[in-house]
Write a protein that holds these residues in place. Structure first.
Motif, PDB file in Angstrom:
ATOM      1  N   LEU A 122      26.759  48.169  42.736  1.00 28.73           N
ATOM      2  CA  LEU A 122      25.912  48.057  43.924  1.00 28.73           C
ATOM      3  C   LEU A 122      25.984  49.293  44.805  1.00 28.73           C
ATOM      4  CD1 LEU A 122      26.688  44.356  44.935  1.00 28.73           C
ATOM      5  CD2 LEU A 122      24.914  45.209  43.416  1.00 28.73           C
ATOM      6  N   GLY A 123      26.960  50.172  44.534  1.00 27.96           N
ATOM      7  CA  GLY A 123      27.062  51.401  45.294  1.00 27.96           C
ATOM      8  C   GLY A 123      27.505  51.201  46.734  1.00 27.96           C
ATOM      9  N   ALA A 124      28.189  50.097  47.014  1.00 24.27           N
ATOM     10  CA  ALA A 124      28.654  49.846  48.375  1.00 24.27           C
ATOM     11  C   ALA A 124      29.968  50.601  48.619  1.00 24.27           C
ATOM     12  CB  ALA A 124      28.867  48.350  48.565  1.00 24.27           C
ATOM     13  N   PRO A 125      30.350  50.813  49.873  1.00 23.04           N
ATOM     14  CA  PRO A 125      31.606  51.514  50.157  1.00 23.04           C
ATOM     15  C   PRO A 125      32.837  50.686  49.749  1.00 23.04           C
ATOM     16  CG  PRO A 125      30.593  50.693  52.181  1.00 23.04           C
ATOM     17  CD  PRO A 125      29.602  50.499  51.085  1.00 23.04           C
ATOM     18  N   ALA A 126      33.982  51.374  49.661  1.00 26.02           N
ATOM     19  CA  ALA A 126      35.197  50.748  49.146  1.00 26.02           C
ATOM     20  C   ALA A 126      35.642  49.563  49.991  1.00 26.02           C
ATOM     21  CB  ALA A 126      36.321  51.786  49.071  1.00 26.02           C
ATOM     22  N   TRP A 127      35.503  49.681  51.316  1.00 24.03           N
ATOM     23  CA  TRP A 127      36.000  48.578  52.162  1.00 24.03           C
ATOM     24  C   TRP A 127      35.232  47.293  51.922  1.00 24.03           C
ATOM     25  CZ3 TRP A 127      32.668  46.168  55.455  1.00 24.03           C
ATOM     26  CH2 TRP A 127      31.515  46.866  55.844  1.00 24.03           C
ATOM     27  N   LEU A 128      33.920  47.425  51.589  1.00 26.15           N
ATOM     28  CA  LEU A 128      33.121  46.226  51.356  1.00 26.15           C
ATOM     29  C   LEU A 128      33.587  45.538  50.066  1.00 26.15           C
ATOM     30  CD1 LEU A 128      30.795  44.638  52.574  1.00 26.15           C
ATOM     31  CD2 LEU A 128      29.261  45.852  51.026  1.00 26.15           C
ATOM     32  N   GLY A 129      33.827  46.370  49.043  1.00 24.74           N
ATOM     33  CA  GLY A 129      34.318  45.813  47.787  1.00 24.74           C
ATOM     34  C   GLY A 129      35.614  45.047  47.991  1.00 24.74           C
ATOM     35  N   PHE A 130      36.504  45.622  48.778  1.00 27.33           N
ATOM     36  CA  PHE A 130      37.787  44.964  49.033  1.00 27.33           C
ATOM     37  C   PHE A 130      37.574  43.656  49.792  1.00 27.33           C
ATOM     38  CE2 PHE A 130      41.405  44.153  51.783  1.00 27.33           C
ATOM     39  CZ  PHE A 130      42.424  44.119  50.856  1.00 27.33           C
ATOM     40  N   ALA A 131      36.684  43.703  50.810  1.00 31.01           N
ATOM     41  CA  ALA A 131      36.452  42.512  51.628  1.00 31.01           C
ATOM     42  C   ALA A 131      35.872  41.377  50.785  1.00 31.01           C
ATOM     43  CB  ALA A 131      35.520  42.852  52.789  1.00 31.01           C
ATOM     44  N   VAL A 132      34.914  41.739  49.910  1.00 30.11           N
ATOM     45  CA  VAL A 132      34.321  40.701  49.049  1.00 30.11           C
ATOM     46  C   VAL A 132      35.390  40.140  48.112  1.00 30.11           C
ATOM     47  CG1 VAL A 132      32.610  40.269  47.252  1.00 30.11           C
ATOM     48  CG2 VAL A 132      32.027  41.721  49.191  1.00 30.11           C
ATOM     49  N   ALA A 133      36.231  41.035  47.562  1.00 29.83           N
ATOM     50  CA  ALA A 133      37.291  40.585  46.660  1.00 29.83           C
ATOM     51  C   ALA A 133      38.242  39.639  47.374  1.00 29.83           C
ATOM     52  CB  ALA A 133      38.062  41.783  46.109  1.00 29.83           C
ATOM     53  N   LEU A 134      38.552  39.945  48.622  1.00 32.92           N
ATOM     54  CA  LEU A 134      39.480  39.112  49.388  1.00 32.92           C
ATOM     55  C   LEU A 134      38.932  37.704  49.562  1.00 32.92           C
ATOM     56  CD1 LEU A 134      42.206  39.404  50.746  1.00 32.92           C
ATOM     57  CD2 LEU A 134      41.059  40.040  52.856  1.00 32.92           C
ATOM     58  N   ALA A 135      37.597  37.592  49.612  1.00 35.79           N
ATOM     59  CA  ALA A 135      36.997  36.266  49.766  1.00 35.79           C
ATOM     60  C   ALA A 135      36.794  35.583  48.417  1.00 35.79           C
ATOM     61  CB  ALA A 135      35.658  36.397  50.491  1.00 35.79           C
ATOM     62  N   VAL A 136      36.362  36.349  47.415  1.00 35.75           N
ATOM     63  CA  VAL A 136      35.941  35.739  46.152  1.00 35.75           C
ATOM     64  C   VAL A 136      37.133  35.422  45.232  1.00 35.75           C
ATOM     65  CG1 VAL A 136      34.671  36.154  44.015  1.00 35.75           C
ATOM     66  CG2 VAL A 136      33.642  36.739  46.210  1.00 35.75           C
ATOM     67  N   ALA A 137      38.068  36.374  45.120  1.00 37.04           N
ATOM     68  CA  ALA A 137      39.152  36.212  44.136  1.00 37.04           C
ATOM     69  C   ALA A 137      39.959  34.925  44.360  1.00 37.04           C
ATOM     70  CB  ALA A 137      40.051  37.445  44.133  1.00 37.04           C
TER      71      ALA A 137
END
Lengths: 312, 314
Positions: free
Chosen positions: A64-79
């Motif tokens: 999706l080409g989003a910044p690193a912090w967004l990826g981490f935030a989504v992972a924190l919710a989804v994982a």
């Protein structure tokens, strides 16, 4: 570096370990407290959290080409949700069918451990893979020393931490308070405590014990997964990474008293800090030998205080 | 009379069949079966404790490793001959089992499982810690010249198979004699109802410790023999995986049956052997088997057979 700054550095590393460990161990302790079963696959839920975090973060960042912090935030919710859902299914498909018999559950969760670990090896591969931290500022730390001109503040070379490590500690504190609030202030917490206190009476009062068990198992696994998501930017995701957290969680839970939230957090602090400090000054293998022997001896000579009032 | 005849005939038959296999098996399976027979002794040792005394241990790798290193270290560093080293291996297994048993028997159930797991883990880490002598994970090779017993070269395939067969046969009849003896019956009584056994006047703790020591000696013998027959001593054999495998073999074959461990070890060995040709994740099979067994056949293959058709099976 002198001894003092060195000790401060070791304590900071220890505090990060203690933060992650208290979350992981709390999950194990919750499952034992409410369900009276030992989940040997707990370390694999931790590992799954880390691996899920890697997949989510990589997908968000690269596809999706989003910044690193967004990826981490989504992972924190989804994982944690994904791992919790998996644990829910495992409870319904396996644990419930063996009737939560303590010994058969252990054998079944050992099987689960190998299934999860080896399936990850097939799907994720044998490599360790990193996740980008959302932010990572280097923070140099000052040290006070009695110099020639009285007290002096200086910045020893190498004494530093990162903003991300401080974030891990803060996040763990917030999550621990949240778990405590859920257990003591919500209906779900009340139902869980009632089930822990007396399963049959709870059932007689119309509490759906089987659903409470599945929920507890999912929450326990979710806590391990959150801990893993937090640690994965510091320590990479790997399919064998579940072993150490499992062993350390066992140690924490047994020293702290099973099912006791406060005891678990205190023991995690003690074990995390001392493991961090001891590993800096002594051989980590020796530290592990002493820790495992300590657990065995505590169980042998003080079982009543550790498995609660009723011996397991 | 049939109570004695049938089991006796069955076990002698199995022993003869395995002896005949020495001359019939193709080369690859000949080597594999020598390994399986040695591991089956390990499983039988586990079964004495788990299947008959009802003590579920998660730390039997420690006893296997005690035999392996009790034999290997003196041979490697002191130049001890193979025969006394083998006996030393058995003795080490029994000694370690006695110490661990005396401590662990103060607990029961889940605590017992965790205590044995922790002792085995401490043992494994200790082997890694003394890297200088044990060479840790890498392990060491026992020289072929040293691996001779009464002038026979254990590295030769024929001799190796027959040695493994001899060990297995002796262990099988030892276990058979044990479980049919009064002491063996007491162990089963303890497994079925510990309180009642105690009330009948049996010293439960002593019988349990006895079972653990016999189990440790058998596992030690298996470990020492494994090292001698295959010439390799390494820390992998002390890891958690080698505590789980005998549990799996016994559960699969049937806990509390004399031949169950052999059946379970053979079946699992070939299953893993076949699947490791396809994937690296061969322990997946072991995990799936464990879950399936606890769910669908807690008594194992021979246990189910005994329940349905052959109640005389020992």
């Amino acid at each position: 570096m002198d001894f003092g700054p060195y000790l401060l550095l070791a304590s900071l590393e220890g505090a990060v370990l203690a933060a992650v460990l208290s979350l992981t161990a709390l999950g194990l302790s919750l499952v034992f407290g409410v369900m009276r079963v030992v989940n040997v696959a707990h370390g694999e839920f931790f590992m799954l959290g880390a691996v899920a975090s890697w997949f989510v973060a990589t997908f968000v960042d690269e596809t999706l080409g989003a910044p690193a912090w967004l990826g981490f935030a989504v992972a924190l919710a989804v994982a944690p949700l994904a791992v919790g859902a998996f644990a829910w299914a495992a409870d319904r498909l396996v644990l419930e069918r063996v009737g939560y018999d303590p010994e058969r559950t252990i054998v079944a969760t050992i099987g689960l451990l190998y299934i999860v670990q080896q399936a990850t090896l097939m799907g994720f591969g044998p490599d360790a893979r990193p996740v980008q931290p959302p932010f990572n500022h280097r923070l140099a730390l000052p040290w006070i020393e009695w110099g020639e001109e009285g007290l002096a503040l200086y910045w020893p070379w190498g004494l530093s931490t990162t903003s991300y490590k401080l974030f891990v500690i803060a996040a763990a504190v917030v999550l621990l308070i949240a778990v405590w609030l859920v257990l003591s202030r919500t209906r779900l917490g009340l139902v869980m405590r009632a089930t822990q206190f007396d399963r049959e009476t709870a059932q007689a009062f119309g509490i759906p014990v089987d659903r409470v068990f599945a929920m507890t198992f999912a929450i326990g696994a979710g806590l391990a997964a959150i801990a893993a998501v937090l640690i994965v930017p510091i320590q990479q995701a790997h399919y064998l990474m579940g072993g150490d957290p499992l062993l350390l969680s066992f140690i924490v839970v047994i020293i702290g008293g099973l099912g006791s939230l406060r005891g678990t957090v205190l023991a995690a602090l003690l074990i995390g800090m001392s493991d961090g400090i001891i590993s800096v000054f002594f051989s980590p293998t020796l530290a592990k030998i002493l820790a495992t022997l300590l657990v065995a001896m505590v169980l042998v000579f003080r079982p009543q205080g550790l498995f609660g009032a009723r011996p397991a | 009379m049939t109570g004695l005849m049938k089991p006796g005939a069955l076990h002698v038959g199995v022993a003869l069949l395995l002896l005949a296999a020495n001359f019939l098996l193709p080369e690859y399976h000949h080597g594999a079966m020598a390994r399986v027979l040695t591991l089956a002794v390990f499983a039988m040792g586990y079964n004495v404790m788990f299947g008959y005394a009802g003590l579920l241990s998660l730390g039997h790798a420690l006893f296997f490793a005690a035999g392996l290193y009790g034999m290997g270290l003196p041979m490697q560093h002191l130049g001890l001959a193979a025969e006394p080293a083998f006996l030393l291996g058995i003795f080490s297994g029994a000694l370690v089992a006695a110490v661990v048993g005396a401590l662990a028997l103060r607990t029961a159930g889940v605590a017992f499982m965790i205590v044995t797991l922790m002792f085995a883990q401490a043992g494994y880490l200790t082997i890694l810690y003394f890297l200088e002598y044990t060479r840790g994970d890498e392990g060491f090779v026992i020289a072929r010249e040293a691996r001779t017993v009464f002038g026979l070269d254990l590295a030769a395939p024929e001799v190796r198979y027959l040695a493994a067969w001899l060990l297995f046969t002796v262990a099988m009849f030892v276990v058979l004699a044990l479980v049919r003896s009064p002491a063996g019956r007491v162990l089963v009584a303890i497994r079925e109802n510990e309180e009642r056994a105690r009330m009948l006047g049996y010293d439960v703790a002593r019988y349990k410790l006895g079972a653990i020591v016999v189990s440790g000696a058998l596992c030690g013998a298996a470990g020492a023999a494994y090292g001698l027959l295959f010439g390799y001593v390494g820390a992998t054999f002390a890891s958690v995986q080698y505590s789980i495998l005998p549990l799996l073999w016994v559960l699969l074959g049937g806990a509390g049956t004399v031949l169950g461990p052999l059946l379970g070890a053979t079946f699992m060995f070939y299953l893993i052997d076949l699947s490791s040709g396809i994937t690296d994740a061969y322990m997946l099979i072991a995990g799936a088997a464990l879950v399936a067994l606890t769910l669908f056949a807690p008594a194992g293959l021979l246990g189910e057979l005994r329940r349905r058709a052959c109640p005389w099976l020992p």
